[in-house]
Design a protein around this motif. Structure first.
Motif, PDB file in Angstrom:
ATOM      1  N   ASP A 174       0.805  -1.201   0.195  1.00 48.90           N
ATOM      2  CA  ASP A 174      -0.104   0.058  -0.155  1.00 48.90           C
ATOM      3  C   ASP A 174       0.722   1.482  -0.111  1.00 48.90           C
ATOM      4  N   SER A 175       1.994   1.218   0.583  1.00 55.55           N
ATOM      5  CA  SER A 175       2.912   2.599   0.706  1.00 55.55           C
ATOM      6  C   SER A 175       3.544   2.402  -0.544  1.00 55.55           C
ATOM      7  N   VAL A 176       4.080   1.618  -1.420  1.00 53.20           N
ATOM      8  CA  VAL A 176       4.538   1.421  -2.577  1.00 53.20           C
ATOM      9  C   VAL A 176       3.581   2.165  -3.740  1.00 53.20           C
ATOM     10  N   VAL A 177       2.184   1.780  -3.552  1.00 55.88           N
ATOM     11  CA  VAL A 177       1.107   2.597  -4.286  1.00 55.88           C
ATOM     12  C   VAL A 177       1.183   3.968  -4.141  1.00 55.88           C
ATOM     13  N   ASN A 178       1.180   4.177  -2.879  1.00 55.14           N
ATOM     14  CA  ASN A 178       1.130   5.604  -2.592  1.00 55.14           C
ATOM     15  C   ASN A 178       2.082   6.522  -2.970  1.00 55.14           C
ATOM     16  N   GLU A 179       3.343   5.917  -3.209  1.00 52.43           N
ATOM     17  CA  GLU A 179       4.699   6.378  -3.780  1.00 52.43           C
ATOM     18  C   GLU A 179       4.283   6.781  -5.163  1.00 52.43           C
ATOM     19  N   ARG A 180       3.815   5.863  -5.801  1.00 49.75           N
ATOM     20  CA  ARG A 180       3.741   5.875  -7.392  1.00 49.75           C
ATOM     21  C   ARG A 180       2.358   7.037  -7.447  1.00 49.75           C
ATOM     22  N   ALA A 181       1.496   6.799  -6.806  1.00 48.50           N
ATOM     23  CA  ALA A 181       0.258   7.842  -7.042  1.00 48.50           C
ATOM     24  C   ALA A 181       0.849   9.303  -6.762  1.00 48.50           C
ATOM     25  N   THR A 235      -6.147   4.063  -7.771  1.00 47.63           N
ATOM     26  CA  THR A 235      -6.530   2.800  -8.325  1.00 47.63           C
ATOM     27  C   THR A 235      -5.621   2.506  -9.677  1.00 47.63           C
ATOM     28  N   LEU A 236      -5.347   3.449 -10.143  1.00 45.66           N
ATOM     29  CA  LEU A 236      -4.249   3.244 -11.596  1.00 45.66           C
ATOM     30  C   LEU A 236      -2.887   3.104 -10.948  1.00 45.66           C
ATOM     31  N   ALA A 237      -2.358   3.693  -9.794  1.00 40.55           N
ATOM     32  CA  ALA A 237      -1.134   3.412  -9.439  1.00 40.55           C
ATOM     33  C   ALA A 237      -1.212   1.975  -9.040  1.00 40.55           C
ATOM     34  N   LEU A 238      -2.177   1.354  -8.101  1.00 39.50           N
ATOM     35  CA  LEU A 238      -2.404   0.216  -7.657  1.00 39.50           C
ATOM     36  C   LEU A 238      -2.157  -1.087  -8.690  1.00 39.50           C
ATOM     37  N   VAL A 239      -2.995  -0.694  -9.728  1.00 34.94           N
ATOM     38  CA  VAL A 239      -2.987  -1.626 -11.131  1.00 34.94           C
ATOM     39  C   VAL A 239      -1.310  -1.610 -11.320  1.00 34.94           C
ATOM     40  N   ALA A 240      -0.827  -0.683 -11.483  1.00 38.56           N
ATOM     41  CA  ALA A 240       0.412  -0.609 -12.144  1.00 38.56           C
ATOM     42  C   ALA A 240       1.574  -1.226 -11.525  1.00 38.56           C
ATOM     43  N   GLU A 241       1.362  -1.092  -9.968  1.00 39.27           N
ATOM     44  CA  GLU A 241       2.290  -2.050  -9.039  1.00 39.27           C
ATOM     45  C   GLU A 241       2.291  -3.217  -9.025  1.00 39.27           C
ATOM     46  N   PRO A 279      -9.435   1.772  11.871  1.00 40.73           N
ATOM     47  CA  PRO A 279      -9.943   0.588  10.937  1.00 40.73           C
ATOM     48  C   PRO A 279      -9.535   0.609   9.457  1.00 40.73           C
ATOM     49  N   SER A 280      -9.397   2.015   8.899  1.00 42.81           N
ATOM     50  CA  SER A 280      -9.387   1.929   7.447  1.00 42.81           C
ATOM     51  C   SER A 280      -8.079   2.976   7.134  1.00 42.81           C
ATOM     52  N   LEU A 281      -7.505   2.713   5.930  1.00 43.83           N
ATOM     53  CA  LEU A 281      -6.744   3.833   5.255  1.00 43.83           C
ATOM     54  C   LEU A 281      -7.247   4.066   3.725  1.00 43.83           C
ATOM     55  N   GLY A 282      -6.753   4.834   2.957  1.00 46.04           N
ATOM     56  CA  GLY A 282      -7.051   4.892   1.613  1.00 46.04           C
ATOM     57  C   GLY A 282      -8.408   5.434   1.220  1.00 46.04           C
ATOM     58  N   GLY A 283      -9.368   5.946   1.928  1.00 47.64           N
ATOM     59  CA  GLY A 283     -10.506   6.204   1.787  1.00 47.64           C
ATOM     60  C   GLY A 283     -11.531   5.075   2.028  1.00 47.64           C
ATOM     61  N   GLY A 284     -11.461   4.459   3.012  1.00 43.93           N
ATOM     62  CA  GLY A 284     -12.187   3.371   3.299  1.00 43.93           C
ATOM     63  C   GLY A 284     -11.728   1.938   3.071  1.00 43.93           C
ATOM     64  N   MET A 285     -10.721   1.577   2.884  1.00 46.03           N
ATOM     65  CA  MET A 285      -9.942   0.146   2.793  1.00 46.03           C
ATOM     66  C   MET A 285     -10.014  -0.240   4.048  1.00 46.03           C
ATOM     67  N   GLY A 310      -2.825 -13.902  -6.494  1.00 48.84           N
ATOM     68  CA  GLY A 310      -3.360 -14.057  -5.203  1.00 48.84           C
ATOM     69  C   GLY A 310      -3.789 -12.674  -4.553  1.00 48.84           C
ATOM     70  N   LEU A 311      -2.725 -11.868  -4.684  1.00 43.12           N
ATOM     71  CA  LEU A 311      -2.776 -10.628  -4.319  1.00 43.12           C
ATOM     72  C   LEU A 311      -4.174  -9.693  -4.873  1.00 43.12           C
ATOM     73  N   VAL A 312      -4.088 -10.002  -6.093  1.00 41.35           N
ATOM     74  CA  VAL A 312      -5.116  -9.502  -6.802  1.00 41.35           C
ATOM     75  C   VAL A 312      -6.671  -9.909  -6.461  1.00 41.35           C
ATOM     76  N   ALA A 313      -6.627 -11.069  -6.171  1.00 45.11           N
ATOM     77  CA  ALA A 313      -7.844 -11.894  -5.481  1.00 45.11           C
ATOM     78  C   ALA A 313      -8.187 -11.239  -4.045  1.00 45.11           C
ATOM     79  N   VAL A 314      -7.256 -10.945  -3.138  1.00 43.47           N
ATOM     80  CA  VAL A 314      -7.518 -10.669  -1.931  1.00 43.47           C
ATOM     81  C   VAL A 314      -7.545  -8.970  -1.868  1.00 43.47           C
ATOM     82  N   PHE A 315      -7.058  -8.257  -2.581  1.00 44.76           N
ATOM     83  CA  PHE A 315      -6.885  -6.829  -2.265  1.00 44.76           C
ATOM     84  C   PHE A 315      -8.276  -6.310  -2.191  1.00 44.76           C
ATOM     85  N   PRO A 316      -9.314  -6.795  -3.312  1.00 44.39           N
ATOM     86  CA  PRO A 316     -10.614  -5.967  -3.178  1.00 44.39           C
ATOM     87  C   PRO A 316     -11.602  -6.288  -2.193  1.00 44.39           C
TER      88      PRO A 316
END
Length: 295
Positions: free
Chosen positions: A146-153, A166-172, A203-209, A234-240
């Protein structure tokens, strides 16, 4: 009651410019003595807020998102001066945790006015030490995928809005691999590989995760959230599932409660309440009832 109202001029990418003045106008109409703090950029606002707060106030109100909450928490922690929040950003995770309106600034203003009529309540906060710097946070510190995604975003200029994350997440996801961590939890050192390590007060970060849906702001404990190595699929499956909090029973997910945590790893930066602390290591200590809030 003398209130300082700090307004982020770029909250929600500038879409909520009218919220701060409206909050000030409402508070004045309610009979409060109000000083509005608003500058052209966040760093100037931080300096002005520090100077005004040092002169004394009965409450600090922040208008904006998680960056403004971070500013407020770092000013009021262990001072006894209560913090009020009118959520007008894109994340608003502490507002969510406190049960405040997080997607309707007008409703948030009404809730603040009601809360000001009641005694403030105390919540826990986490004190981090990163090098020579001490920083407080109230919701979540992230130090993994999540922090790596934040860095990219944060490096992206487009799009302007939540979809950038979301786009940064997909790219990472295309290249991310488990990192090797050393995590010391209440004095017990463990070395392991992991996809994600977060230390939550809320409980959450990133706007409700809802990474730790059972986290309690006033239980006197941190919740360490670890995602053990997974394939990219596996990460793609669990992250949502994190958005709904239904990931908690996944076999790769671990939760550990603690009062003190140290995280070490190469090539990972820590983010606390969405604000960048910098490269690991970081030490985190839970301080019970450190922040008073109007909520």
């Amino acid at each position: 009651m003398r209130l300082l109202v700090a307004v982020n001029p770029s909250a929600a990418f500038g879409r909520n410019l009218a919220v701060g003045p409206a909050v000030v106008e409402r508070l004045i109409a309610e009979g409060y003595e109000v000083q509005m703090l608003r500058e052209a950029n966040f760093e100037l606002l931080r300096r002005e807020a520090e100077q005004a707060f040092a002169l004394g106030a009965d409450g600090l109100i922040v208008v904006g998102g998680d960056g403004m909450v971070s500013l407020g928490v770092n000013l009021v922690a262990e001072t006894g001066v209560p913090l009020g929040i009118v959520a007008a950003g894109t994340g608003n995770d502490l507002a969510r945790a406190l049960g405040l309106p997080f997607d309707d600034p007008a409703a948030g203003t009404d809730a603040l006015v009601e809360a000001l009529r009641r005694p403030p309540q105390a919540i826990d906060a986490a004190r981090t030490r990163h090098g020579e710097t001490t920083t407080w946070y109230a919701a979540v510190l992230s130090a993994g995928f999540d922090s790596v995604v934040n860095e990219r975003a944060n490096r992206m200029r487009r799009p302007r809005g939540p979809s950038r994350y979301t786009l940064a997440l997909v790219a990472e996801l295309a290249t991310f691999k488990p990192r090797r961590y050393t995590i010391t939890i209440d004095g017990v050192r463990r070395e392991q590989r992991a996809m994600l390590v977060s230390v939550a007060n809320g409980p959450s970060l990133g706007g409700g995760m809802r990474i730790v849906p059972h986290a309690d702001l006033s239980d006197g404990l941190l919740d360490v959230f670890i995602v053990h190595p997974l394939s990219r699929l596996g990460l793609v499956a669990v992250f949502p599932k994190v958005y709904s909090g239904t990931h908690v029973d996944h076999p790769a997910v671990e939760f550990v409660q603690a009062k003190h945590v140290r995280i070490e790893a190469d090539d990972i930066s820590a983010y606390a309440d969405g604000e960048r602390l910098g490269p690991l290591p970081v030490d985190i200590e839970l301080v019970p009832k450190a922040v008073s809030v109007f909520a």
